[in-house]
Each structure stands twice: as structure tokens, then as C-alpha cells.
Motif scaffolding. Sequence first.
Motif, PDB file in Angstrom:
ATOM      1  N   THR A   1       0.695  -1.231  -0.408  1.00 39.27           N
ATOM      2  CA  THR A   1      -0.183  -0.042   0.293  1.00 39.27           C
ATOM      3  C   THR A   1       0.694   1.799  -0.120  1.00 39.27           C
ATOM      4  OG1 THR A   1      -1.230  -0.895   1.259  1.00 39.27           O
ATOM      5  CG2 THR A   1      -1.682   0.786   1.333  1.00 39.27           C
TER       6      THR A   1
ATOM      7  N   TYR B   1     -11.227   5.573  -4.267  1.00 37.44           N
ATOM      8  CA  TYR B   1     -10.990   4.671  -2.650  1.00 37.44           C
ATOM      9  C   TYR B   1     -10.814   3.649  -3.189  1.00 37.44           C
ATOM     10  CZ  TYR B   1     -12.548   2.888   1.590  1.00 37.44           C
ATOM     11  OH  TYR B   1     -12.905   1.999   2.571  1.00 37.44           O
TER      12      TYR B   1
ATOM     13  N   ASN C   1      -8.889  -0.708  -2.092  1.00 36.20           N
ATOM     14  CA  ASN C   1      -9.282  -1.041  -0.682  1.00 36.20           C
ATOM     15  C   ASN C   1      -8.710  -2.742  -1.458  1.00 36.20           C
ATOM     16  OD1 ASN C   1     -11.703  -2.739  -1.430  1.00 36.20           O
ATOM     17  ND2 ASN C   1     -12.865  -0.917   0.201  1.00 36.20           N
TER      18      ASN C   1
ATOM     19  N   GLU D   1      -6.029   1.150   3.272  1.00 34.14           N
ATOM     20  CA  GLU D   1      -7.148   1.296   2.419  1.00 34.14           C
ATOM     21  C   GLU D   1      -6.094   2.379   2.213  1.00 34.14           C
ATOM     22  OE1 GLU D   1     -11.160   0.557   2.744  1.00 34.14           O
ATOM     23  OE2 GLU D   1     -10.462   0.098   4.968  1.00 34.14           O
TER      24      GLU D   1
END
Length: 195
Positions: free
Chosen positions: A8, A168, A170, A180
Motif C-alpha cells: 500500500t 478509493y 481497498n 486502504e
Amino acid sequence: MKNLIRSTTQLAMFFVSQYLRPGGTAVDATCGNGNDTVALARAGAKDIYAFDIQKTAIERTKAALVKENLYSENIHLIQDSHENMGAYIKGNVQAVVFNLGYLPAASKEIATCGETTVKAVKAALRLLSVDGLVCITMYSGHPGGEEEKRKVLELARGLDQRIYHAAYINMLNQQNHPPEILLITLKRGVEFEED
Ligand code: SAM
């Protein structure tokens, strides 16, 4: 090319680097250990404003920059809460990075919290240049993290679609509350009203 989706942190910084132009201004809203500030400097940001409420974080960030030979007078390390960023920066910011939660290897009691994070994201949006990016990495696995994520997503969902794009990301099949990413870009200029 690195397998960006596996990390991430790398994925977030990949997006940020696409929005930063050499010589531009960037903000690290939660500088912590300095990894994101170092990444912003490496990505070509000239002026960087890095915020954290903890003295330890400011010291660690400075040490990380010095170690990488990246520390300069254009990097402003500011021990203050990120919702006050407007008091230090005039505007025309290309990228703002939030990495929410607590400082690794320090007290977990001191973490970002929904109410101030929402104020800080609003402050960041006010400083953003057209086609600039606010990138927020959110962690829902610690106390207060889920609530903070909910508040930040609520803010993003309510943004005027004529002015902003919000995306967004995730990690759908990862267990145990994976981080996220929320991305918000400014499509065109806007006059802000007072809250
Ligand atoms: N970006 C960091 C890095 O690259 O190492 C990691 C950041 S860490 C996950 C979150 C940081 O947010 C902590 O260092 C914490 O002290 C800081 N923080 C918490 N509340 C804050 C606030 N109101 N304003 C600015 N920083 C805050």
C-alpha cells in the motif's frame, strides 16, 4: 516494474509521484518516521512541509532526511497538528500525503483521530492546486481507526463532483484490516466558504 499492489505504501507513493512536478510543493501531513517525506523529496518536490504532533517524529524525520542526504532549507519540519497546515503554507500545493494511525515503535495512544483528520483533509483541499492530489492511507485495525476511516470517507463522498474526483482503493481479499487508500484530486478552482 515493482509489483505495486503488494505494498500500500508503494502504491500510494506511486500515485503521488504522478502528480508531483519537479520543483513543486508537497505536504507530508503525518511525517512519523520520515519515510514519506524522504519519498516526496526523492520524487522531486522542492518545498516540503512535514507535520507531526510528536517531537520524536520530527526528529526521526530529520534524521531520515539527513541520512539520505536530502535535508535542505526547503524542507520545513513543523511540530503542530495537521489541521493547522493553512497557517504555514500559502497554497499551490501539488500533493498532500496523509499516513494515518500511530507512530511505529512509539506509543499507540498517540494516533490521528477522525475529527482532526477531517479538518486537516479540508485544510489540504484548500491548499491544493488544480490537478493536485491528496492521498490518504487509512488503517482501521486500531482503536478509533474504523471511526476515522468512516468520517474521512463521508467527507470524500460529499465532495462536489464538479470540482473533485475521489477514488478509493481497498485490498479486497486481504485479512486483518489491510490499509486502504483514498485519493482526491482537484479538477478546477473553487472559492471556499468558512466552515
Ligand atoms: N508517514 C510516516 C512515515 O513515513 O513514517 C508514518 C506516519 S504514522 C503512521 C502516523 C503519524 O501521525 C504519527 O507519527 C503521529 O504522531 C502523527 N499524528 C497523529 N496525530 C496527528 C496530528 N493531529 N497532526 C499531525 N500528525 C499527527
